[in-house]
Design an enzyme around this catalytic site. Sequence first.
Site, PDB file in Angstrom:
ATOM      1  N   ILE A 168       0.884  -1.170   0.000  1.00 25.65           N
ATOM      2  CA  ILE A 168       0.000   0.000   0.000  1.00 25.65           C
ATOM      3  C   ILE A 168       0.921   1.219   0.000  1.00 25.65           C
ATOM      4  O   ILE A 168       1.635   1.471   0.967  1.00 25.65           O
ATOM      5  CB  ILE A 168      -0.938   0.030   1.231  1.00 25.65           C
ATOM      6  CG1 ILE A 168      -1.885  -1.165   1.169  1.00 25.65           C
ATOM      7  CG2 ILE A 168      -1.724   1.349   1.254  1.00 25.65           C
ATOM      8  CD1 ILE A 168      -2.924  -1.190   2.268  1.00 25.65           C
ATOM      9  N   PRO A 169       0.919   1.968  -1.109  1.00 28.26           N
ATOM     10  CA  PRO A 169       2.008   2.927  -1.347  1.00 28.26           C
ATOM     11  C   PRO A 169       1.864   4.247  -0.596  1.00 28.26           C
ATOM     12  O   PRO A 169       1.666   5.304  -1.218  1.00 28.26           O
ATOM     13  CB  PRO A 169       1.941   3.133  -2.870  1.00 28.26           C
ATOM     14  CG  PRO A 169       0.496   2.915  -3.205  1.00 28.26           C
ATOM     15  CD  PRO A 169      -0.024   1.892  -2.243  1.00 28.26           C
ATOM     16  N   CYS A 170       2.004   4.217   0.726  1.00 30.44           N
ATOM     17  CA  CYS A 170       1.942   5.471   1.477  1.00 30.44           C
ATOM     18  C   CYS A 170       3.166   6.343   1.182  1.00 30.44           C
ATOM     19  O   CYS A 170       3.173   7.533   1.485  1.00 30.44           O
ATOM     20  CB  CYS A 170       1.821   5.200   2.975  1.00 30.44           C
ATOM     21  SG  CYS A 170       3.168   4.236   3.647  1.00 30.44           S
ATOM     22  N   HIS A 171       4.209   5.732   0.560  1.00 28.68           N
ATOM     23  CA  HIS A 171       5.390   6.542   0.190  1.00 28.68           C
ATOM     24  C   HIS A 171       5.058   7.521  -0.938  1.00 28.68           C
ATOM     25  O   HIS A 171       5.844   8.412  -1.219  1.00 28.68           O
ATOM     26  CB  HIS A 171       6.556   5.627  -0.210  1.00 28.68           C
ATOM     27  CG  HIS A 171       6.232   4.668  -1.323  1.00 28.68           C
ATOM     28  ND1 HIS A 171       5.632   3.446  -1.096  1.00 28.68           N
ATOM     29  CD2 HIS A 171       6.396   4.757  -2.659  1.00 28.68           C
ATOM     30  CE1 HIS A 171       5.460   2.812  -2.261  1.00 28.68           C
ATOM     31  NE2 HIS A 171       5.909   3.590  -3.224  1.00 28.68           N
TER      32      HIS A 171
END
Lengths: 202, 171
Positions: A168-171
């Site tokens: 889950i690309p919170c970056h």
Amino acid sequence: MNEEGRRVNDQWTRLEARAHEQFAVAAHGAQLVAVATITIATPIGALLIAESEGSIVRVSFDLEDDSVVHAQLAESISPRIVAYESTVLADARRQLEEYFAGDRSAFDLPIDLRLARGPFRRDVLDQLMRIPVGETRSYAEVAASAGSPRAVRAVGSGCATNPVPVIIPCHRVLRTGGSLGGYGGGLDRKRWLLAHEQQMVA
Amino acid sequence: MAKATPTHPLSFQPFYEAHRGRVLRLLVGMVGEDAALDCYQDVWLKVLGSWPPREVDGRLDSWVLTIAHHAAIDSIRRAAKETPVAEVPDTSMVVDQIEAAHVGPSALAASLAALAPRQRIVVVLRVVLDMSHAQVAAVLECSEDAARRSFADAMANLRRARSIADQGAVT
């Protein structure tokens, strides 16, 4: 250690591996494994990946102490945690390896957000899944898309407590204006992931 | 003082990681490599099945070895009923070699095969796992004196078997 000592050590290591494999398969077959874990080596360090009931529940960076992650999983899911590469984890390993090799831009894995506390944080994580590789959003934009434009801080904490980073690309969430903001895995990893994804779409 | 209760249930994996090498060595010393693999599975399925243990304190160490010991004894009993295919005793192994840990799985099993199961377990616990008489007694659920006596008997038997083998080699 001399050669004989190494040879003997190898014998024990091989036997331990066989014994573990046989036990883990039997434990999984007997449905005694509530949480299965693997560790994979990546360019941003080792990742521990945990699966429960067929879904990925946790990814952690090696800057987090394994015992802390185990305690969290034991408390919130079950203490029956076993190192075992289930079908889902084998799939996760393959997809992550492809991603880090630059050959995959999106993950297709079952994810369970039960470690994300609160419905809003889950909404935030759902929104993050929609940010395509190579793009970024601001915390404010994510707050707006999650239906609460004023909840910018809550988006920040939702990202910071993302139980399944990388997948889950919170970056991909930055401050308005483009500065990096924060990252649970440290800013070096965030920078690395964003640069890696820039290369992928270039 | 109230007994400290853990704030969260203990994860199985770190406990398993910390003890699996010792469990495997105990089992190999007792029943040989092949049977050890089956016992190993039985032991850990049992531990995992009852996880988390009710008592979380220092006794967990001896608890898991006691379970392993029982699994080994059961396996020896089962094997005795079927065709006896005991390891061929190899008495050439001297105890200080076992102690130096330069002993592979098959050599360990063979070097202890001449001993009775009770003596095998004390040698494994004392020499291979480097436990004190008190710790051995905790695993075997016997008195420290009894553990000490079993160990002395086992060492005497090992020496006797060794000297018979040596004489056989000379004549």
